[in-house]
Scaffold this active site. Structure first.
Site, PDB file in Angstrom:
ATOM      1  N   LYS A  20       0.858  -1.181   0.000  1.00 58.52           N
ATOM      2  CA  LYS A  20       0.000   0.000   0.000  1.00 58.52           C
ATOM      3  C   LYS A  20       0.897   1.234   0.000  1.00 58.52           C
ATOM      4  O   LYS A  20       1.684   1.436   0.926  1.00 58.52           O
ATOM      5  CB  LYS A  20      -0.901  -0.007   1.228  1.00 58.52           C
ATOM      6  CG  LYS A  20      -1.786   1.229   1.291  1.00 58.52           C
ATOM      7  CD  LYS A  20      -2.803   1.134   2.392  1.00 58.52           C
ATOM      8  CE  LYS A  20      -3.652   2.388   2.446  1.00 58.52           C
ATOM      9  NZ  LYS A  20      -4.610   2.361   3.524  1.00 58.52           N
TER      10      LYS A  20
ATOM     11  N   LYS B  37      -2.044  -1.545  -3.963  1.00 55.60           N
ATOM     12  CA  LYS B  37      -2.914  -0.377  -3.931  1.00 55.60           C
ATOM     13  C   LYS B  37      -2.085   0.894  -3.951  1.00 55.60           C
ATOM     14  O   LYS B  37      -1.115   0.964  -3.194  1.00 55.60           O
ATOM     15  CB  LYS B  37      -3.721  -0.475  -2.639  1.00 55.60           C
ATOM     16  CG  LYS B  37      -4.647   0.635  -2.358  1.00 55.60           C
ATOM     17  CD  LYS B  37      -5.307   0.359  -1.045  1.00 55.60           C
ATOM     18  CE  LYS B  37      -6.105   1.594  -0.703  1.00 55.60           C
ATOM     19  NZ  LYS B  37      -6.317   1.757   0.655  1.00 55.60           N
TER      20      LYS B  37
HETATM   21  C1  PBG Z   1      -7.444   3.630   5.212  1.00 56.29           C
HETATM   22  C2  PBG Z   1      -7.730   3.308   3.794  1.00 56.29           C
HETATM   23  C3  PBG Z   1      -7.543   4.162   2.716  1.00 56.29           C
HETATM   24  C4  PBG Z   1      -8.055   3.516   1.606  1.00 56.29           C
HETATM   25  C5  PBG Z   1      -8.530   2.265   2.019  1.00 56.29           C
HETATM   26  N1  PBG Z   1      -8.311   2.147   3.387  1.00 56.29           N
HETATM   27  C6  PBG Z   1      -7.005   5.550   2.649  1.00 56.29           C
HETATM   28  C7  PBG Z   1      -5.711   5.888   3.223  1.00 56.29           C
HETATM   29  O1  PBG Z   1      -4.848   5.037   3.468  1.00 56.29           O
HETATM   30  O2  PBG Z   1      -5.521   7.072   3.479  1.00 56.29           O
HETATM   31  C8  PBG Z   1      -8.096   4.117   0.240  1.00 56.29           C
HETATM   32  C9  PBG Z   1      -9.130   3.621  -0.675  1.00 56.29           C
HETATM   33  C10 PBG Z   1      -9.407   4.505  -1.849  1.00 56.29           C
HETATM   34  O3  PBG Z   1      -8.787   5.560  -2.059  1.00 56.29           O
HETATM   35  O4  PBG Z   1     -10.314   4.139  -2.606  1.00 56.29           O
HETATM   36  N2  PBG Z   1      -6.684   2.774   5.919  1.00 56.29           N
END
Ligand code: PBG
Length: 368
Positions: free
Chosen positions: A237, A291
């Site tokens: 991520k 992601k």
């Molecule tokens: C939070 C989380 C995020 C997303 C999924 N879980 C945002 C972040 O890490 O700030 C992003 C999903 C998206 O942008 O569609 N833990």
């Protein structure tokens, strides 16, 4: 039957074809004009790659990847007030109150979408620096999961394991003196995972990027008798600006101070993502996730090629917003770019894709 126009392009098979071929081999001469032509192997004009693209049916026959509804995971937002509300940066995406979320999920199940991922919009008054609401068994996520579990028994339910929606400081972990604490956060994340599993969540999705959290959550689940609860680790991520609209959707945009770069991955790196995936697998992750998605197809490809494990990808909020904004301006054809973008994930090696376009895509796939 056969189209005889093609016949003229082929060497004719004759009764003594073999004899002619062997005669040519020894003398370099032949009665068959086609055998007299110098053999050009591997090149034009004999090779015409466009032949396999002449018709829709032939393109279908040679297609290397397919996209089906079974490849889609639908992320949905739940909110406290009944009814639905829109999200300005994600046109077409709604937040669902607990009175209507089950119907929305039932529609996904009817379209044969295998799983949903539930995210909460949390009222400001419930956010604290200690994130206690995250492990309250009556929090909005747990109540939504229980409702969905009862109403739609056969759909897979994924919950995000991260503190940000419940954190008055907006981070995925606990913050003390401006630092995001690792081990203390992992403890809180385990408590969060447990209330979610107890509510009926099938797949825990730690998206927090704390070190050691996958192993700790696995042990916590096993000790509590949840051996079959699965972990989909958000392993790779990235600290990405593509999450902007999501933070509006869950109401975390105001709270966050600074950025998430001390725990999420640096987008300059890809070897680091492989290491992260390897560690999460060693700690017991059942599936891994990459992601964002579209700007990170190289990571998906490397992870799938290296580990050969269930590999999920998340087409995140900013990717959705980009496509929708361009389509709204008439600059892109929505249906075509959504399909193309999702097929690109399959080509890169993703087994399933989290996408806010899951319902619209499933509807179009069903229509054929
Ligand atoms: C939070 C989380 C995020 C997303 C999924 N879980 C945002 C972040 O890490 O700030 C992003 C999903 C998206 O942008 O569609 N833990």
């Amino acid at each position: 039957m056969f189209d005889d126009r093609n016949e003229t392009a082929l060497p004719r098979q004759t009764a003594n074809g073999n004899a002619m071929a062997s005669q040519r081999n020894t003398t370099g001469n032949s009665l068959n004009p086609y055998l007299r032509k110098p053999a050009v192997l591997g090149g034009y004009p004999q090779i015409r790659t466009r032949r396999n693209r002449t018709d829709d049916w032939t393109r279908k026959l040679v297609a290397e990847n397919r996209l089906g509804t079974e490849d889609l995971i639908w992320p949905i937002f739940v909110q406290e007030p009944d009814g639905t509300s829109g999200i300005s940066s994600m046109p077409g995406v709604l937040r669902y109150g607990l009175d209507c979320v089950a119907d929305a999920v039932a529609r996904a199940a009817e379209l044969k979408i295998p799983a949903i991922a539930v995210f909460p919009y949390v009222d400001e008054s419930l956010k604290t620096p200690g994130c206690e609401e995250a492990f309250n068994p009556e929090n909005i996520i747990c109540r939504a999961v229980r409702l969905i579990r009862r109403a739609v028994p056969d759909i897979g339910i994924i919950c995000d394991v991260a503190l940000d929606p419940f954190n008055s400081l907006g981070h995925d972990g606990l913050v003390v003196d401006g630092r995001i604490l690792n081990d203390e956060s992992v403890e809180a994340l385990c408590r969060q995972a447990l209330v979610q599993a107890e509510a009926g969540c099938d797949i825990l999705g730690p998206s927090d990027m704390m070190d050691g959290r996958v192993g700790a959550i696995r042990r916590a689940l096993d000790d509590a008798g949840f051996q079959d609860s699965k972990i989909m680790a958000y392993s790779a991520k990235y600290a990405s600006a593509f999450y902007g609209p999501f933070r509006e959707a869950v109401g975390a945009d105001g709270a966050l101070t600074g950025d998430k770069k001390t725990y999420q991955l640096d987008f300059a790196n890809s070897d680091e993502a492989l290491r992260q995936v390897e560690l999460d697998l060693d700690e017991g992750a059942d599936m891994v996730m990459i992601k964002p998605g579209m700007p990170y197809l190289d990571i998906i490809h490397r992870v799938k090629a290296r580990f050969g494990v269930p590999t999920m990808a998340y087409q995140v909020s900013g990717e959705y917003a980009m496509l929708k904004a361009a389509a709204a301006n008439g600059w892109l054809d929505n249906d075509k770019v959504v399909y193309e973008s999702l097929m690109a994930f399959k080509r890169a090696g993703a087994d399933a894709i989290l996408t806010y376009s899951a319902i619209e895509m499933a509807e179009r796939l069903r229509a054929g």
